[in-house]
Design a protein around this motif. Structure first.
Motif, PDB file in Angstrom:
ATOM      1  N   SER A 157      -5.188   6.036  -6.265  1.00 37.17           N
ATOM      2  CA  SER A 157      -4.719   6.282  -7.636  1.00 37.17           C
ATOM      3  C   SER A 157      -5.754   5.716  -8.603  1.00 37.17           C
ATOM      4  O   SER A 157      -6.737   5.085  -8.198  1.00 37.17           O
ATOM      5  N   VAL A 158      -5.513   5.937  -9.890  1.00 40.18           N
ATOM      6  CA  VAL A 158      -6.450   5.432 -10.897  1.00 40.18           C
ATOM      7  C   VAL A 158      -6.416   3.909 -10.922  1.00 40.18           C
ATOM      8  O   VAL A 158      -7.452   3.249 -11.049  1.00 40.18           O
ATOM      9  N   ALA A 172     -12.878   6.092 -12.400  1.00 38.28           N
ATOM     10  CA  ALA A 172     -11.710   6.645 -13.090  1.00 38.28           C
ATOM     11  C   ALA A 172     -11.623   8.156 -12.976  1.00 38.28           C
ATOM     12  O   ALA A 172     -10.537   8.733 -13.093  1.00 38.28           O
ATOM     13  N   ASP A 173     -12.762   8.807 -12.756  1.00 35.88           N
ATOM     14  CA  ASP A 173     -12.733  10.262 -12.636  1.00 35.88           C
ATOM     15  C   ASP A 173     -12.303  10.726 -11.235  1.00 35.88           C
ATOM     16  O   ASP A 173     -12.301  11.915 -10.929  1.00 35.88           O
ATOM     17  N   GLY A 174     -11.944   9.762 -10.398  1.00 31.23           N
ATOM     18  CA  GLY A 174     -11.445  10.096  -9.066  1.00 31.23           C
ATOM     19  C   GLY A 174     -12.514  10.147  -7.999  1.00 31.23           C
ATOM     20  O   GLY A 174     -12.189  10.399  -6.817  1.00 31.23           O
ATOM     21  N   THR A 175     -13.743   9.892  -8.311  1.00 30.39           N
ATOM     22  CA  THR A 175     -14.822   9.922  -7.326  1.00 30.39           C
ATOM     23  C   THR A 175     -15.037   8.540  -6.727  1.00 30.39           C
ATOM     24  O   THR A 175     -14.590   7.523  -7.275  1.00 30.39           O
ATOM     25  N   VAL A 193       0.861  -1.189   0.000  1.00 30.44           N
ATOM     26  CA  VAL A 193       0.000   0.000   0.000  1.00 30.44           C
ATOM     27  C   VAL A 193       0.894   1.234   0.000  1.00 30.44           C
ATOM     28  O   VAL A 193       1.562   1.535   0.991  1.00 30.44           O
ATOM     29  N   ASN A 194       0.937   1.916  -1.109  1.00 24.94           N
ATOM     30  CA  ASN A 194       1.746   3.133  -1.225  1.00 24.94           C
ATOM     31  C   ASN A 194       1.023   4.288  -0.554  1.00 24.94           C
ATOM     32  O   ASN A 194      -0.012   4.757  -1.029  1.00 24.94           O
TER      33      ASN A 194
END
Length: 468
Positions: A117-118, A180-183, A73-74
């Motif tokens: 992240s994506v 993918a849009d970060g939501t 886990v980064n």
């Protein structure tokens, strides 16, 4: 060209060069010996200081710090790394020599990581309990004596217990779906009803026990693992019995399950082949509870008695710092300087004066009682008595003064004799000289107050003794 001059110069130069080389070698050898002696002295000083300051009884330490995690886990979310990564620690240190020690640590804390992240959205938290036993080395054999700061390193074996949880659901029980849009939404991005999905916010409440959730079909795995700890620290000596330590302990854990992401995970949750690792950085305070307190080095002033600023040792009402007569007998009156008073000025302090108001024209005895002429004739302890015995000791003195006026009394004659050579009054054996014992007798009479003379008279008597 003749070679004779050159040969002559070389013949003269070679011995000089040899002597110069020998002198240089001698200086270098002497310098090496001095350097060696200096190193030996410095080493002896260091060993003595290390032996004196090393505590061999167990030393207890208590501190606090924070964890850092190294795994799948980064931790890329901009969150204070100390939050949810705190820890508290208990230490026990046992020195076996000035350089080597054994250190036991017990630590409790929390370890948390969040990745967003994506490609991957992961998070976990776990309570950690670690136990470490390490051998430490503090470079005492090479560091200077008198230091207050010492670096040290350690390595050993340890164990870790963990209980991993994840934040997978909102407070309403809806699963997090990362688009993918970060939501974060209530439905998956590819779901037929995706357009109706609600946008969610993470509550950072780690409600899911990941081992029990069994997301990767790993079953109820062990939540315990062996570790190898490596420590680097700085030891600050605060006092002979206390110290502060700043340290970081890196632990390699023989498990890949602390974060619940492993090489055996399903798609989207699969980790790498490396085991998990973590580091604990802390500050601890150490104190030696068990060694007896060292006796204070005795000072040359320890046996001296000093007056206190407010004390009154002799109880005369004058503080010691102002008391010029510190041993005044109790019950006697004193002046502002703490010295006994002499109201009638007869030389006898009031507390010992049996006649407080003596006539100032009279001499007094040791008890402060005035002495009249009649008393002088009747006693055998005054200068007047010695005068009365003068004619018995020196009959020729009477003959010298037989032609004096008939009105002259014996007292007048005695006074005249006294004025001419008063020192002969102490010639007890009548041999015409003053012996050392007669000088001592006169001195005793003087200090006992039994003769009415001053210090100048006594000095003259001593001079007469040496000059006769």
């Amino acid at each position: 060209m003749s070679l004779r001059p050159i040969v002559l110069v070389l013949a003269l130069a070679l011995p000089m060069f040899s002597l110069a080389q020998d002198a240089t070698d001698s200086v270098e050898a002497q310098s090496k010996e001095q350097d060696k002696a200096a190193k030996v002295a410095k080493s002896a000083e260091r060993k003595a200081w290390n032996a004196e300051t090393t505590v061999y009884k167990p030393i207890i330490g208590l501190g606090a710090g924070f964890f850092n995690y190294f795994g799948e886990v980064n931790n890329n979310e901009r969150i204070n790394p100390v939050i949810n990564n705190y820890g508290v620690q208990l230490n026990l240190i046992k020195n076996f020599s000035p350089s080597f020690a054994l250190q036991f640590d017990a630590t409790y804390g929390k370890l948390t990581a969040n990745e967003r992240s994506v490609e991957s959205n992961r998070n976990f938290t776990t309570d950690l309990i670690t136990f470490n036993l390490q051998a430490t080395y503090n470079f005492a054999g090479v560091l200077r004596p008198g230091r207050f700061l010492s670096p040290y390193i350690g390595v050993g074996v340890g164990a870790v217990n963990f209980n991993t949880k994840g934040d997978l659901y909102s407070k309403d029980g809806q699963a997090y779906n990362y688009w993918a849009d970060g939501t974060i939404r209530s439905l998956a991005e590819g779901s037929p009803q995706a357009e109706t999905a609600d946008i969610l916010q993470r509550d950072y409440v780690y409600e899911t026990d990941l081992r029990k959730a069994n997301l990767d079909s790993l079953g109820l795995y062990k939540q315990f693992a062996v570790t190898i700890p490596f420590t680097f620290g700085l030891h600050f000596r605060v006092s002979p019995r206390s110290a502060i330590r700043l340290s970081s302990t890196f632990s390699y854990a023989f498990t890949d399950l602390i974060d619940n992401y492993t090489r055996d995970g399903i798609a989207g949750r699969q980790g790498n082949k490396a085991d998990d690792m973590f580091m604990y950085s802390s500050i601890t305070y150490h104190f030696d509870f068990f060694s007896p307190k060292k006796e204070k080095t005795k000072s040359q002033f320890d046996d001296m008695e000093f007056f206190s600023m407010e004390g009154d040792s002799d109880g005369d009402g004058v503080t010691d710092v102002n008391d010029q007569c510190p041993d005044t007998p109790k019950g006697g009156s004193v002046d502002e300087f703490g010295c006994p008073t002499d109201s009638d000025g007869d030389g006898v302090y009031d507390y010992a004066d049996e006649e407080p108001n003596t006539d100032k024209n009279l001499s007094v005895n040791a008890k402060g009682v005035g002495i009249t002429d009649d008393m002088i004739v009747q006693t055998d302890d005054t200068l007047a008595t010695l005068r009365a015995k003068m004619f018995e000791i020196y009959p020729d003195m009477v003959e010298r003064y037989k032609n004096q006026s008939a009105t002259s009394t014996q007292a007048d004659i005695l006074n005249e004799i006294f004025d001419e050579n008063p020192y002969l009054l102490f010639d007890k054996d009548g041999n015409g000289t003053i012996s050392i014992s007669e000088v001592y007798n006169a001195i005793d009479l003087f200090f006992d107050g039994e003769i009415d003379v001053d210090a100048a008279f006594m000095t003259g008597l001593i001079d007469f003794f040496f000059e006769q």
